[in-house]
Enzyme design. Sequence first.
Site: not given
Lengths: 387, 387
Positions: A162, A327, A360
């Site tokens: 991320s 995701d 995610h």
Amino acid sequence: MTKKESAKKGTVGVVKTEYFTFSYPPDYFILSNGSQIGPVTLAYETYGVLNENRSNAILILHALSGSAHAAGFYSEKDKNTGWWDLYIGPGKAFDTEKYFVICSNVLGGCSGSTGPASINPETGRAYGMDFPMVTIADMVNAQKKLIDHLGIKKLLAVAGGSMGGMQALQWTISYPDMVESCIAIATSASLSAQGIAFNEVGRQAIFNDPHWNNGNYYNSRIPKAGLSLARMIGHITYMSEKHMHEKFGRKFQDSHQGKAGVSSEFMVESYLKYQGIKFVERFDANSYIYITRAIDHFDLKEDFGGSLTAAFENVSANYLVISFTSDWLYPSSNSKEIVRALRVNGKNVNYIDIETDNGHDAFLLPNEILEKNIKNFLKSEFKKSEF
Amino acid sequence: MTKKESAKKGTVGVVKTEYFTFSYPPDYFILSNGSQIGPVTLAYETYGVLNENRSNAILILHALSGSAHAAGFYSEKDKNTGWWDLYIGPGKAFDTEKYFVICSNVLGGCSGSTGPASINPETGRAYGMDFPMVTIADMVNAQKKLIDHLGIKKLLAVAGGSMGGMQALQWTISYPDMVESCIAIATSASLSAQGIAFNEVGRQAIFNDPHWNNGNYYNSRIPKAGLSLARMIGHITYMSEKHMHEKFGRKFQDSHQGKAGVSSEFMVESYLKYQGIKFVERFDANSYIYITRAIDHFDLKEDFGGSLTAAFENVSANYLVISFTSDWLYPSSNSKEIVRALRVNGKNVNYIDIETDNGHDAFLLPNEILEKNIKNFLKSEFKKSEF
């Protein structure tokens, strides 16, 4: 993962957060927007031992809500392990028997590093919203000072998921000679309009909280409700619809409540509220604002005149790029765009799109394929670096 | 669509909202949770003319933020047309030269029908959070009283998108003998865990606003910031990621602002804020709470012992079910589940998954395939009903 479960796989054990402070002058620290800031403190932790020729250092970069505490626990009684303990430790993906692993809290953060909650030396009060805008590149520049301080000339790897992946990519661009390899997980060269929109509604939730008070709340009540709501919104985007469905479905928290009740609560609601409340205990609302803004503004393409290919022209690292099929916040297409730009430049890049329903969040959850890919990539990179 | 553009295609012209009020006794109105409420007023509009044998009436059901004002404008100076003006009018999908079109504001709403902002006859003050919990079935039961009042024995069609589709489905189950056909667009037999989660963070945004004051704000400042934020969150879910990307991308609102500014604003942020502000002018925060809760609790499967097949066992309508490929709030899979349950029962159902990037919003936007499918389905149903 509990301490017990983590110990089974191999744990780094009890760890301690250290602090590195640099100030200007003589150590000027100028931010991307031209403003100076100092002194700057970075909280960091290390696991494993730096080898003699200092070739086994790996810098772990954390995501929005992370900290320097990536592995281990703070005391024998501590029930919680670091945020990436699943992947850092003896025998794990980032094998602390082989590598010297470093993780620092980002500039702008609230877990020991300088951020909006720190004291502004010019006023003697917390910075609050007077804290200068920081970018992902600024975070990386501060980390560079820490790596210099630790006497490391070249990192075996930079790795993160991320926002951690954004920092990892930025490292290979800002300091191409200092990075052997890069592991960029569930990340993007820039956030989508939808991602910006979700960050914005999270910030608005904080701004709307009267206790936020334009960021001046350090000596009074904190904007709990606003920050908690921002976290709830975030959590929805970290999970896939399918994972949420399988975990909660339409089940009620209390099965005795009838469906027609105004106050009857779905399990998914209780879960999100719990996540919000837990978050408020450990995170600063102003840091949430600054860090999400840094994520929004990160744009490697824009930095290089609109060309992602140009962004990666001068990098020298080898890359492992990983995305997760479910995701939707940092979809696989974002990773593929990075991979394409690297390949156009003839760079060495391994890419894997891991099939999972975990959304995610997947990079923080147990995943054998993720573990194996990191492990093998590092092994091969370490071997190369030894010659 | 502007009045001018609408007029080009054929407009119903200047319309007037009418009001139908029923009270108990003698007209008992008992809600699903057993509580009684009355008097109940429904605001409604009609377009076109009811034919002699009263066989051409179509009931349009609105979504979360809709109203009775589905088509036309309120005066020659009025720049805004009704929410489904694109599809209702002479020569349009719901052709007012052929059909008598009715649309009423839902029970619990805030655009003329009885809802939390209405005066509670028992206290002389606005209901606020004392308003009883209403369900989709309650909304339909109130509409039934209006249809009776209009002297219509059988509706040619019930039609709506999103929550409007839920009402349409509920109509065919609650009053199987009163419905010839059903057009259910971008809807579901129950909302997903993710959908509930988004509704919940919207409600929390309202609860967090100090002006909400447990729903007692009708004589003071209204919870603008909270309701506006709820709407912003909703809007993200109504658009597809792709549509958002194409419409806004990562462009700044003011091109002169540098990327490093804290306050520089992305276009997508300005758009959402504008949507939030506009919404507050026309919608009541308590209605938002009640109506989203009605959507969350709608569950045809649960109503019939966990079987969607059982839910449709006794329906007699013919169905047109429509979904949009990029709708991630009410994904195509939800529509397919309805279609399967109907087909298992041997019911007559047409299904089309329309390819579009417009997300959940698609049913409110121009779409030729949508228009044609509604038009042809109604034509065929009207022909059948005439025999």
